[in-house]
Write a protein that holds these residues in place. Sequence first.
Motif, PDB file in Angstrom:
ATOM      1  N   LEU A 192       0.831  -1.207   0.000  1.00 60.32           N
ATOM      2  CA  LEU A 192       0.000   0.000   0.000  1.00 60.32           C
ATOM      3  C   LEU A 192       0.866   1.258   0.000  1.00 60.32           C
ATOM      4  CD1 LEU A 192      -3.147   0.697   0.390  1.00 60.32           C
ATOM      5  CD2 LEU A 192      -2.481   1.214   2.737  1.00 60.32           C
ATOM      6  N   LEU A 193       1.826   1.308   0.917  1.00 55.08           N
ATOM      7  CA  LEU A 193       2.659   2.502   1.037  1.00 55.08           C
ATOM      8  C   LEU A 193       3.565   2.671  -0.178  1.00 55.08           C
ATOM      9  CD1 LEU A 193       3.570   2.376   4.840  1.00 55.08           C
ATOM     10  CD2 LEU A 193       1.695   3.586   3.707  1.00 55.08           C
ATOM     11  N   THR A 194       3.993   1.566  -0.770  1.00 52.99           N
ATOM     12  CA  THR A 194       4.804   1.646  -1.983  1.00 52.99           C
ATOM     13  C   THR A 194       3.993   2.222  -3.138  1.00 52.99           C
ATOM     14  OG1 THR A 194       6.184  -0.225  -1.311  1.00 52.99           O
ATOM     15  CG2 THR A 194       6.126   0.300  -3.662  1.00 52.99           C
ATOM     16  N   ILE A 195       2.771   1.752  -3.294  1.00 51.15           N
ATOM     17  CA  ILE A 195       1.924   2.209  -4.398  1.00 51.15           C
ATOM     18  C   ILE A 195       1.585   3.691  -4.260  1.00 51.15           C
ATOM     19  CG2 ILE A 195      -0.413   2.007  -5.361  1.00 51.15           C
ATOM     20  CD1 ILE A 195      -0.198  -1.009  -4.902  1.00 51.15           C
ATOM     21  N   GLN A 248       5.231  22.165  -1.673  1.00 47.89           N
ATOM     22  CA  GLN A 248       6.493  22.570  -1.051  1.00 47.89           C
ATOM     23  C   GLN A 248       6.399  22.429   0.467  1.00 47.89           C
ATOM     24  OE1 GLN A 248       9.550  23.805  -2.850  1.00 47.89           O
ATOM     25  NE2 GLN A 248       8.333  22.356  -4.042  1.00 47.89           N
ATOM     26  N   ARG A 249       5.973  21.237   0.871  1.00 48.01           N
ATOM     27  CA  ARG A 249       5.691  20.993   2.285  1.00 48.01           C
ATOM     28  C   ARG A 249       5.840  19.496   2.540  1.00 48.01           C
ATOM     29  NH1 ARG A 249       0.070  23.233   4.994  1.00 48.01           N
ATOM     30  NH2 ARG A 249       0.189  22.153   7.003  1.00 48.01           N
ATOM     31  N   PRO A 250       6.418  19.082   3.652  1.00 46.56           N
ATOM     32  CA  PRO A 250       6.519  17.647   3.941  1.00 46.56           C
ATOM     33  C   PRO A 250       5.136  17.003   3.992  1.00 46.56           C
ATOM     34  CG  PRO A 250       7.855  18.920   5.474  1.00 46.56           C
ATOM     35  CD  PRO A 250       7.017  19.909   4.719  1.00 46.56           C
ATOM     36  N   VAL A 251       5.066  15.790   3.494  1.00 45.78           N
ATOM     37  CA  VAL A 251       3.821  15.022   3.532  1.00 45.78           C
ATOM     38  C   VAL A 251       4.138  13.664   4.157  1.00 45.78           C
ATOM     39  CG1 VAL A 251       1.963  13.964   2.189  1.00 45.78           C
ATOM     40  CG2 VAL A 251       2.899  16.188   1.495  1.00 45.78           C
ATOM     41  N   ALA A 252       3.443  13.328   5.233  1.00 44.88           N
ATOM     42  CA  ALA A 252       3.664  12.063   5.945  1.00 44.88           C
ATOM     43  C   ALA A 252       2.575  11.071   5.546  1.00 44.88           C
ATOM     44  CB  ALA A 252       3.647  12.295   7.449  1.00 44.88           C
ATOM     45  N   LEU A 253       2.979   9.945   4.992  1.00 42.61           N
ATOM     46  CA  LEU A 253       2.050   8.920   4.528  1.00 42.61           C
ATOM     47  C   LEU A 253       1.883   7.853   5.600  1.00 42.61           C
ATOM     48  CD1 LEU A 253       0.408   7.781   2.091  1.00 42.61           C
ATOM     49  CD2 LEU A 253       2.518   6.627   1.375  1.00 42.61           C
ATOM     50  N   SER A 254       0.644   7.504   5.917  1.00 41.60           N
ATOM     51  CA  SER A 254       0.407   6.474   6.941  1.00 41.60           C
ATOM     52  C   SER A 254      -0.902   5.752   6.659  1.00 41.60           C
ATOM     53  CB  SER A 254       0.378   7.083   8.337  1.00 41.60           C
ATOM     54  OG  SER A 254      -0.742   7.938   8.492  1.00 41.60           O
ATOM     55  N   THR A 255      -1.082   4.630   7.346  1.00 39.58           N
ATOM     56  CA  THR A 255      -2.323   3.877   7.259  1.00 39.58           C
ATOM     57  C   THR A 255      -2.704   3.471   8.691  1.00 39.58           C
ATOM     58  OG1 THR A 255      -3.428   2.010   6.181  1.00 39.58           O
ATOM     59  CG2 THR A 255      -1.107   1.699   6.766  1.00 39.58           C
TER      60      THR A 255
END
Length: 280
Positions: free
Chosen positions: A42-45, A58-65
């Motif tokens: 999921l996180l790879t896709i 132009q801002r950090p984006v944190a990916l989570s599930t």
Amino acid sequence: MLTASLGVALAVLARQSRGAGPLARERPLEFGVVPYLPTARLLTIFEPLRAHFAAVFQRPVALSTAPDFKTFQRRALDGEFDIYFIGPGPGWQTHRDRHHLVLAVAKAVLRIYLVVAKGGPMRQLADLRGKTVATIDPLTVTAQVAAAVLRESGLEPGSDVILRTEKTPFNAVQAVALGEAAAAACPDVAWPDLPAELRDTLQILYRSEALPGGMLMMRPAADLPSPESIRQAALEFSDSAAGRRFGKESGQMGFALPEMKTLAVLDRFLPETRRVMSQP
């Protein structure tokens, strides 16, 4: 088409977000993805979409599930995600109950199958009385369609028919092949990926109408990019080479503008979603 009230909300949020100060923009955007695939996959896709948002804003984006659908839904309802991708039934609850905004919808529509053993005694829905039907997580449209169809056929889940929750569509369908369930609910997107030898033992008893797919959503907040800018970024990504690969790998086939009148069909699943979320 967007409703007038939603258009007003978008305009207000756009003015608010343009006034957000630099400190607000330094906070990472929290981008949540519902756990409909194994976490690593999921996180790879979704990583290319995360990177696209980070570059555009132009801002950090944190990916989570989350470890499961219910935990993810609680986090969404509690406003822990700024932007998130979610299934249609739970997404509609966050829209109705928390006024979160539907920015885009998956181009892929959903159909839900109820499958039974090929050549077996289950020839109509009424034949499932007193039997077990295997489904997946009760917050998925797959499970909610199965419950609704059974009720509409005069079979009350829990009394007239037993619902058995499995981890994946494969597990649910396999329960039929093993004789542990009389029928199983399976989304059409999962059906082609089942082993051919398993599919050959089954037949489709019921096909649902086309239903809206996954939703890209955001919570309304003054410290976020404007809804229009997030929507535009998602649509631009969807049309790119990376976005087309994402569409195939995710099973969503890219993003499109939402039609709120079409999405209103999801009101059908609100009572069940709310019931599940009211339980501990």
